[in-house]
Design a protein around this motif. Sequence first.
Motif, PDB file in Angstrom:
ATOM      1  N   LEU A 110       0.825  -1.210   0.000  1.00  0.00           N
ATOM      2  CA  LEU A 110       0.000   0.000   0.000  1.00  0.00           C
ATOM      3  C   LEU A 110       0.858   1.258   0.000  1.00  0.00           C
ATOM      4  CD1 LEU A 110      -2.645   1.568   0.254  1.00  0.00           C
ATOM      5  CD2 LEU A 110      -2.619   1.091   2.717  1.00  0.00           C
ATOM      6  N   LEU A 111       1.918   1.263   0.801  1.00  0.00           N
ATOM      7  CA  LEU A 111       2.763   2.451   0.916  1.00  0.00           C
ATOM      8  C   LEU A 111       3.499   2.781  -0.371  1.00  0.00           C
ATOM      9  CD1 LEU A 111       4.299   2.258   4.511  1.00  0.00           C
ATOM     10  CD2 LEU A 111       2.732   3.975   3.611  1.00  0.00           C
ATOM     11  N   LEU A 112       3.774   1.767  -1.189  1.00  0.00           N
ATOM     12  CA  LEU A 112       4.444   2.026  -2.467  1.00  0.00           C
ATOM     13  C   LEU A 112       3.654   3.024  -3.309  1.00  0.00           C
ATOM     14  CD1 LEU A 112       5.692  -1.538  -3.539  1.00  0.00           C
ATOM     15  CD2 LEU A 112       7.081   0.405  -2.770  1.00  0.00           C
ATOM     16  N   TRP A 113       2.343   2.981  -3.167  1.00  0.00           N
ATOM     17  CA  TRP A 113       1.477   3.903  -3.892  1.00  0.00           C
ATOM     18  C   TRP A 113       1.028   5.074  -3.016  1.00  0.00           C
ATOM     19  CZ3 TRP A 113       1.104   3.327  -8.994  1.00  0.00           C
ATOM     20  CH2 TRP A 113       1.377   2.070  -9.537  1.00  0.00           C
ATOM     21  N   ALA A 114       0.641   4.771  -1.787  1.00  0.00           N
ATOM     22  CA  ALA A 114       0.041   5.794  -0.931  1.00  0.00           C
ATOM     23  C   ALA A 114       1.030   6.891  -0.536  1.00  0.00           C
ATOM     24  CB  ALA A 114      -0.532   5.144   0.326  1.00  0.00           C
ATOM     25  N   LEU A 115       2.278   6.519  -0.282  1.00  0.00           N
ATOM     26  CA  LEU A 115       3.248   7.516   0.187  1.00  0.00           C
ATOM     27  C   LEU A 115       3.522   8.596  -0.859  1.00  0.00           C
ATOM     28  CD1 LEU A 115       5.007   8.446   2.485  1.00  0.00           C
ATOM     29  CD2 LEU A 115       6.822   6.919   1.684  1.00  0.00           C
ATOM     30  N   PRO A 116       3.921   8.235  -2.090  1.00  0.00           N
ATOM     31  CA  PRO A 116       4.153   9.310  -3.075  1.00  0.00           C
ATOM     32  C   PRO A 116       2.892  10.087  -3.420  1.00  0.00           C
ATOM     33  CG  PRO A 116       4.311   7.138  -4.119  1.00  0.00           C
ATOM     34  CD  PRO A 116       4.267   6.902  -2.640  1.00  0.00           C
ATOM     35  N   ILE A 117       1.752   9.398  -3.505  1.00  0.00           N
ATOM     36  CA  ILE A 117       0.506  10.092  -3.826  1.00  0.00           C
ATOM     37  C   ILE A 117       0.120  11.055  -2.706  1.00  0.00           C
ATOM     38  CG2 ILE A 117      -1.993   9.772  -4.133  1.00  0.00           C
ATOM     39  CD1 ILE A 117      -1.328   7.206  -5.679  1.00  0.00           C
ATOM     40  N   SER A 118       0.328  10.635  -1.454  1.00  0.00           N
ATOM     41  CA  SER A 118       0.021  11.505  -0.314  1.00  0.00           C
ATOM     42  C   SER A 118       0.910  12.744  -0.308  1.00  0.00           C
ATOM     43  CB  SER A 118       0.202  10.735   0.997  1.00  0.00           C
ATOM     44  OG  SER A 118      -0.750   9.702   1.108  1.00  0.00           O
ATOM     45  N   ILE A 119       2.190  12.561  -0.601  1.00  0.00           N
ATOM     46  CA  ILE A 119       3.119  13.701  -0.627  1.00  0.00           C
ATOM     47  C   ILE A 119       2.727  14.679  -1.727  1.00  0.00           C
ATOM     48  CG2 ILE A 119       5.497  14.382  -1.107  1.00  0.00           C
ATOM     49  CD1 ILE A 119       6.391  11.810   0.295  1.00  0.00           C
ATOM     50  N   ILE A 120       2.394  14.143  -2.896  1.00  0.00           N
ATOM     51  CA  ILE A 120       1.996  15.003  -4.011  1.00  0.00           C
ATOM     52  C   ILE A 120       0.717  15.773  -3.654  1.00  0.00           C
ATOM     53  CG2 ILE A 120       1.107  15.006  -6.384  1.00  0.00           C
ATOM     54  CD1 ILE A 120       2.992  12.594  -6.903  1.00  0.00           C
ATOM     55  N   CYS A 121      -0.259  15.067  -3.099  1.00  0.00           N
ATOM     56  CA  CYS A 121      -1.525  15.719  -2.733  1.00  0.00           C
ATOM     57  C   CYS A 121      -1.326  16.745  -1.618  1.00  0.00           C
ATOM     58  CB  CYS A 121      -2.542  14.671  -2.302  1.00  0.00           C
ATOM     59  SG  CYS A 121      -3.159  13.637  -3.650  1.00  0.00           S
ATOM     60  N   ALA A 122      -0.456  16.413  -0.653  1.00  0.00           N
ATOM     61  CA  ALA A 122      -0.172  17.340   0.445  1.00  0.00           C
ATOM     62  C   ALA A 122       0.465  18.621  -0.078  1.00  0.00           C
ATOM     63  CB  ALA A 122       0.739  16.673   1.471  1.00  0.00           C
ATOM     64  N   ARG A 123       1.359  18.469  -1.060  1.00  0.00           N
ATOM     65  CA  ARG A 123       2.027  19.636  -1.637  1.00  0.00           C
ATOM     66  C   ARG A 123       1.059  20.467  -2.477  1.00  0.00           C
ATOM     67  NH1 ARG A 123       5.825  23.222  -0.432  1.00  0.00           N
ATOM     68  NH2 ARG A 123       7.072  23.903  -2.215  1.00  0.00           N
ATOM     69  N   LEU A 124       0.258  19.800  -3.310  1.00  0.00           N
ATOM     70  CA  LEU A 124      -0.688  20.515  -4.162  1.00  0.00           C
ATOM     71  C   LEU A 124      -1.725  21.268  -3.328  1.00  0.00           C
ATOM     72  CD1 LEU A 124      -1.295  17.912  -7.016  1.00  0.00           C
ATOM     73  CD2 LEU A 124       0.094  20.000  -7.101  1.00  0.00           C
ATOM     74  N   TYR A 125      -2.160  20.642  -2.244  1.00  0.00           N
ATOM     75  CA  TYR A 125      -3.122  21.274  -1.334  1.00  0.00           C
ATOM     76  C   TYR A 125      -2.518  22.554  -0.754  1.00  0.00           C
ATOM     77  CZ  TYR A 125      -6.644  21.360   2.460  1.00  0.00           C
ATOM     78  OH  TYR A 125      -7.658  21.701   3.331  1.00  0.00           O
ATOM     79  N   TYR A 126      -1.275  22.450  -0.307  1.00  0.00           N
ATOM     80  CA  TYR A 126      -0.594  23.601   0.283  1.00  0.00           C
ATOM     81  C   TYR A 126      -0.407  24.718  -0.752  1.00  0.00           C
ATOM     82  CZ  TYR A 126       2.993  26.379   2.655  1.00  0.00           C
ATOM     83  OH  TYR A 126       3.700  27.398   3.227  1.00  0.00           O
TER      84      TYR A 126
END
Length: 286
Positions: free
Chosen positions: A55-71
């Motif tokens: 799960l983390l192989l996908w969730a970690l990079p996607i979460s970082i990208i979404c966290a950055r885009l949100y900010y």
Amino acid sequence: MEETIQPLSRVFLEIGPLKIYWYGALIGIGVAIGYIMATRETIKRGLPKDTFADLLLWALPISIICARLYYVAFRFEHYVDDPIRVLYIWEGGLAIHGGLIGGVATAIVYAKKQNIPIFKLLDIGAPSILLAQAIGRWGNFMNQEVYGGSVTREFLENLLLPNFIINQMYINGTYYQPTFLYESIWNMIGVVILLYLRRLNLKQGEIFYSYLIWYSIGRFVIEGMRLDNLMIGDTLRTAQVASIILIIGAVITWIYRRKAGLANQGYLDEIVKQQRNNKAKKRKKK
């Protein structure tokens, strides 16, 4: 006379031209510890050991990208003239709510493909997510961000804080409240509460809802103390709006799933059933 206090170095490790910043290192440490915790629980819950690794192989990079885009979406004016800085995540600027959206969305897709009950997966991961958030806030500390209103050094000393925290809260000639610390402590308390709730055999999904409610209450209060808020317009703090939505949404969904009969299976049902089967087998042997 103005005090001269040097902030702590933001660089965790430097190897030639390569620099690893504390911000990224602490987020990585939080994820690693959270992963270990979740994997141990995964095995107890009867899921494959590598569930969270996959799960983390996908969730970690996607979460970082979404966290950055949100900010960036709420600080767009800071990047419009120099858009390449959007990539400079070591400077800070990862919004937890954005990361949460990306992570949960990824988990939903993953659970569906792997035929794993999504609420079971979210319940297992909830304490790990909160623990990672608690540790990650110290990355904000190293970057001298996520702070509250100005205070005196005496105020900080009265909180019985060690000098390295007090000194790091001295920013541009002024001491500030360590709201990063308040949130980190709140999150750690939440981890203990969630681990306790596991023993009560709540219905599947309700540990995750408890996480959303606990985190959001603390975030709403602490966000009101911060100076470096993401804003909607000139008056609404983005994190406070998100926190209210999450609290209301979690409570309504919790009640609805109970009343609609959608939350019939308990978090510990499988273990309780196994324990009963083991006792029955022992009786037969006797």
